[in-house]
Design an enzyme around this catalytic site. Sequence first.
Site, mmCIF file in Angstrom:
data_model
loop_
_atom_site.group_PDB
_atom_site.id
_atom_site.type_symbol
_atom_site.label_atom_id
_atom_site.label_comp_id
_atom_site.label_asym_id
_atom_site.label_seq_id
_atom_site.Cartn_x
_atom_site.Cartn_y
_atom_site.Cartn_z
ATOM 1 N N HIS A 1 0.826 -1.211 0.000
ATOM 2 C CA HIS A 1 0.000 0.000 0.000
ATOM 3 C C HIS A 1 0.865 1.268 0.000
ATOM 4 O O HIS A 1 0.393 2.347 -0.353
ATOM 5 C CB HIS A 1 -0.925 0.005 1.216
ATOM 6 C CG HIS A 1 -2.180 0.790 1.034
ATOM 7 N ND1 HIS A 1 -3.232 0.352 0.252
ATOM 8 C CD2 HIS A 1 -2.567 1.998 1.539
ATOM 9 C CE1 HIS A 1 -4.204 1.250 0.272
ATOM 10 N NE2 HIS A 1 -3.826 2.263 1.038
ATOM 11 N N TYR B 1 -2.304 13.727 2.486
ATOM 12 C CA TYR B 1 -1.106 13.719 1.649
ATOM 13 C C TYR B 1 -0.468 15.099 1.561
ATOM 14 O O TYR B 1 0.687 15.214 1.131
ATOM 15 C CB TYR B 1 -1.435 13.177 0.256
ATOM 16 C CG TYR B 1 -1.834 11.720 0.296
ATOM 17 C CD1 TYR B 1 -0.905 10.737 0.629
ATOM 18 C CD2 TYR B 1 -3.146 11.333 0.055
ATOM 19 C CE1 TYR B 1 -1.269 9.407 0.708
ATOM 20 C CE2 TYR B 1 -3.521 9.998 0.126
ATOM 21 C CZ TYR B 1 -2.581 9.038 0.459
ATOM 22 O OH TYR B 1 -2.944 7.719 0.537
#
Length: 281
Positions: free
Chosen positions: A225, A260
């Site tokens: 991931h 992010y």
Amino acid sequence: MTELRQRMNDAMVLRGLADRTRESYIACVLGLAKHYRPPPDQLDAKAIQAYLLHLITEKKLAYASVNQAACAFRFLFGTVLGREAARFDIPMSKVPKRLPRVLARDEIVRLFAQCRTLRDRTLLETVYAAGLRLSEVCALELPDIESAPDRSCIKVRQGKGGKDRYTILSPHLLESLRLYWRTYRPRRWVFPNRAGDGPLFVQTAQRMYRAACDAAGLANTAGIHTLRHSFATHLLEAGVDLHSIQRLLGHGHISTTMRYLHLAQGRLTGTPSPLELLPLH
């Protein structure tokens, strides 16, 4: 499967829960049944809470796994058995908020260079280039690779939450996939299992990633991931807007994608300190 677990599975199917969610919930109930001698429907809230504590203190499970077990038990007792929610007030554990690991671009290059086979490299390139989840890359079928010049994309069928979406098919990845197809000639799934009668097992894909990381000397890279996290972060650093990244990743909420922002080094290192704005010189 016992009658109780079959009832629970049927209830989850009726409510449209994803296959992996159903499997996880059933596994949680099976673990509960193995821990106690009486069947789960004969247990009370005190026993359930004691079992959750056992998972944390003795099994050393992550809080996210314990929360999943708590959700499974809520569904079993509240939805399947119809007991009052107040009688099963199972507290949810607070999950520590940690930023995910992201590979630098040169680490991505080293990772691909150390893949053992063309299949390994193509699979890992696909995860990174398209931002796919592990289950999504394993479930890819040949028609999902849409390579027409006016519609070059990858279709993700029944991703998380049972949603379809489209994501990027880069020219470089398309070349890699074509070379891979000429070499292996898969018939239905892009990455079939060894027997060729089903998709690749997720455990096999994880082992591909771990082997490449070890060969490349990359430590603390977590699981495959990490490539999806790297996809999102590198796009953000390249100037792609958050809403586009959200759609490519298949996130239901923009808040999930916003984490992010904390990982995009270009935005951090390029931000001037307020000290530089003061008239000190």
